[in-house]
Design an enzyme around this catalytic site. Structure first.
Site, PDB file in Angstrom:
ATOM      1  N   ARG A   1     158.292 -36.722  33.327  1.00  0.00           N
ATOM      2  CA  ARG A   1     157.743 -35.523  33.946  1.00  0.00           C
ATOM      3  C   ARG A   1     156.298 -35.779  34.338  1.00  0.00           C
ATOM      4  O   ARG A   1     155.550 -36.438  33.606  1.00  0.00           O
ATOM      5  CB  ARG A   1     157.777 -34.341  32.976  1.00  0.00           C
ATOM      6  CG  ARG A   1     159.169 -33.927  32.510  1.00  0.00           C
ATOM      7  CD  ARG A   1     159.241 -32.422  32.401  1.00  0.00           C
ATOM      8  NE  ARG A   1     159.073 -31.801  33.704  1.00  0.00           N
ATOM      9  CZ  ARG A   1     158.642 -30.549  33.893  1.00  0.00           C
ATOM     10  NH1 ARG A   1     158.328 -29.799  32.845  1.00  0.00           N
ATOM     11  NH2 ARG A   1     158.517 -30.050  35.116  1.00  0.00           N
TER      12      ARG A   1
ATOM     13  N   HIS B   1     151.766 -25.713  30.990  1.00  0.00           N
ATOM     14  CA  HIS B   1     152.643 -24.547  31.100  1.00  0.00           C
ATOM     15  C   HIS B   1     151.819 -23.265  31.004  1.00  0.00           C
ATOM     16  O   HIS B   1     150.882 -23.178  30.199  1.00  0.00           O
ATOM     17  CB  HIS B   1     153.655 -24.528  29.957  1.00  0.00           C
ATOM     18  CG  HIS B   1     154.642 -25.636  29.967  1.00  0.00           C
ATOM     19  ND1 HIS B   1     155.937 -25.485  30.422  1.00  0.00           N
ATOM     20  CD2 HIS B   1     154.541 -26.922  29.555  1.00  0.00           C
ATOM     21  CE1 HIS B   1     156.590 -26.628  30.294  1.00  0.00           C
ATOM     22  NE2 HIS B   1     155.773 -27.515  29.757  1.00  0.00           N
TER      23      HIS B   1
ATOM     24  N   TYR C   1     154.794 -37.748  30.937  1.00  0.00           N
ATOM     25  CA  TYR C   1     155.465 -38.131  29.692  1.00  0.00           C
ATOM     26  C   TYR C   1     156.977 -38.127  29.902  1.00  0.00           C
ATOM     27  O   TYR C   1     157.488 -37.453  30.798  1.00  0.00           O
ATOM     28  CB  TYR C   1     155.098 -37.162  28.570  1.00  0.00           C
ATOM     29  CG  TYR C   1     155.551 -35.745  28.793  1.00  0.00           C
ATOM     30  CD1 TYR C   1     156.843 -35.321  28.434  1.00  0.00           C
ATOM     31  CD2 TYR C   1     154.702 -34.811  29.383  1.00  0.00           C
ATOM     32  CE1 TYR C   1     157.265 -34.019  28.660  1.00  0.00           C
ATOM     33  CE2 TYR C   1     155.121 -33.505  29.607  1.00  0.00           C
ATOM     34  CZ  TYR C   1     156.396 -33.123  29.243  1.00  0.00           C
ATOM     35  OH  TYR C   1     156.807 -31.835  29.474  1.00  0.00           O
TER      36      TYR C   1
ATOM     37  N   HIS D   1     151.222 -31.821  33.448  1.00  0.00           N
ATOM     38  CA  HIS D   1     151.155 -30.401  33.768  1.00  0.00           C
ATOM     39  C   HIS D   1     150.752 -29.588  32.543  1.00  0.00           C
ATOM     40  O   HIS D   1     150.822 -30.062  31.412  1.00  0.00           O
ATOM     41  CB  HIS D   1     152.516 -29.892  34.267  1.00  0.00           C
ATOM     42  CG  HIS D   1     153.616 -30.057  33.258  1.00  0.00           C
ATOM     43  ND1 HIS D   1     154.326 -31.228  33.126  1.00  0.00           N
ATOM     44  CD2 HIS D   1     154.118 -29.204  32.314  1.00  0.00           C
ATOM     45  CE1 HIS D   1     155.221 -31.088  32.157  1.00  0.00           C
ATOM     46  NE2 HIS D   1     155.116 -29.876  31.648  1.00  0.00           N
TER      47      HIS D   1
ATOM     48  N   TYR E   1     154.597 -32.773  22.440  1.00  0.00           N
ATOM     49  CA  TYR E   1     154.195 -31.412  22.132  1.00  0.00           C
ATOM     50  C   TYR E   1     154.026 -31.289  20.616  1.00  0.00           C
ATOM     51  O   TYR E   1     154.628 -32.044  19.848  1.00  0.00           O
ATOM     52  CB  TYR E   1     155.242 -30.413  22.626  1.00  0.00           C
ATOM     53  CG  TYR E   1     155.245 -30.271  24.130  1.00  0.00           C
ATOM     54  CD1 TYR E   1     154.575 -29.224  24.753  1.00  0.00           C
ATOM     55  CD2 TYR E   1     155.900 -31.205  24.932  1.00  0.00           C
ATOM     56  CE1 TYR E   1     154.568 -29.091  26.135  1.00  0.00           C
ATOM     57  CE2 TYR E   1     155.893 -31.091  26.320  1.00  0.00           C
ATOM     58  CZ  TYR E   1     155.223 -30.031  26.911  1.00  0.00           C
ATOM     59  OH  TYR E   1     155.210 -29.918  28.282  1.00  0.00           O
TER      60      TYR E   1
END
Length: 303
Positions: free
Chosen positions: A214, A219, A193, A217, A157
């Protein structure tokens, strides 16, 4: 001075909260003590094990910063976050399913025009996301703020990057739905990731032989007046970690089939670099009230 055995001690600690003025606080503290004491009693916890637990929790707290929330990560990987989510959203009544907020809802989500490429400075396969926000009867909801954020092609991120302060937000933005409840934007295809493994939570995951990954996706946080705020993800169909998400956040309703396209024009009529991917998803909002979470202030790890 009273003398307590292991059973009497629990009762005495519970009784010590008798005068707590807030009945909910009183109840929570009493039940917390019962659960903790029950764990110690059931496991015959040793001094060394309790000292290790205290040290572990201390290190979790020390790893937290303005841009990193290790305690949220701990809650996520132990399934506590999803359990809290589940008991607070038992009746969805056809509304879109919820899932964990995660530890990376940080920084600034600037309102951007529809069609903006929120990952323009990043490498990766291009993707067009088209979406709509409606009530349970399918009526479009206009003027709704929708925050989006996701990891880059390397699984990081923006707030995890050391140059965040100078480079600014990336793969994160806010969109406002139009009169038909729609919003759309360009980005890159997310990838699966691993959660951060350089802290105590990641070390615990690796030491217990769990994988840290994970599934891919995006968010979404949808905040529509007169409706419950929706915190959710949209996952990509076919990801190999859908059945073993390290934070237990996947629900069937949240998996989207992402199409690979070769058209030279995207749905908004603008040119496309072929091939590209198309994600389509509709959010159905449940009537109600509630305050949407606020982003944490982001900063570099050294700030």
């Amino acid at each position: 001075m009273p003398q307590f055995n292991d059973t009497e001690l629990t009762a005495a600690v519970v009784k010590s909260f008798e005068e707590t003025p807030d009945p909910r606080v009183k109840f929570l503290m009493e039940e917390l003590v019962k659960a903790l004491h029950g764990f110690v009693r059931k496991t015959d916890l040793s001094f060394d094990e309790w000292a290790y637990a205290i040290d572990f929790l201390t290190r979790v707290g020390q790893k937290c910063s303005a841009s990193r929330q290790e305690f949220i990560l701990l809650s996520d990987v132990l399934g506590v976050s999803m359990l809290v989510d589940a008991v607070n959203h038992r009746e969805r009544e056809g509304a879109t399913e919820t899932t964990v907020l995660g530890p990376f809802y940080v920084g600034e989500h600037k309102p951007m025009p529809h069609g903006t490429d929120i990952s323009a400075n990043l490498t990766g396969e291009r993707m067009f996301v088209q979406s709509r926000v409606t009530d349970l009867k399918g009526k479009p909801l206009a003027g709704v703020a929708v925050d989006v954020w996701h990891a880059d092609d390397d699984g990081y991120y923006d707030s995890q990057r050391p140059d965040y302060e100078t480079a600014g937000p990336s793969s994160r933005a806010r969109f406002i739905t139009d009169a038909d409840g729609r919003f759309f934007f360009r980005t890159i295809l997310p990838c699966s990731y691993p959660i951060p493994t350089d802290g105590p939570v990641g070390q615990m995951i690796l030491q217990t032989r769990r994988h840290p990954n994970r599934p891919a996706h995006i968010h979404f946080l949808v905040d529509a007046p007169g409706h419950e705020p929706l915190v959710t993800h949209v996952f990509i169909e076919g990801d190999k970690y859908l059945d073993s998400d390290v934070v237990f956040g996947v629900k069937n309703d949240l998996v989207s089939r992402v199409e690979k396209r070769t058209d030279q024009v995207m749905p908004d009529g603008k040119s496309a670099e072929a091939p590209w991917h198309l994600m389509t998803y509709e959010f159905r909002m449940k009537p109600g009230q509630g305050a949407a979470p606020k982003p944490m202030m982001a900063a570099t790890e050294d700030a």
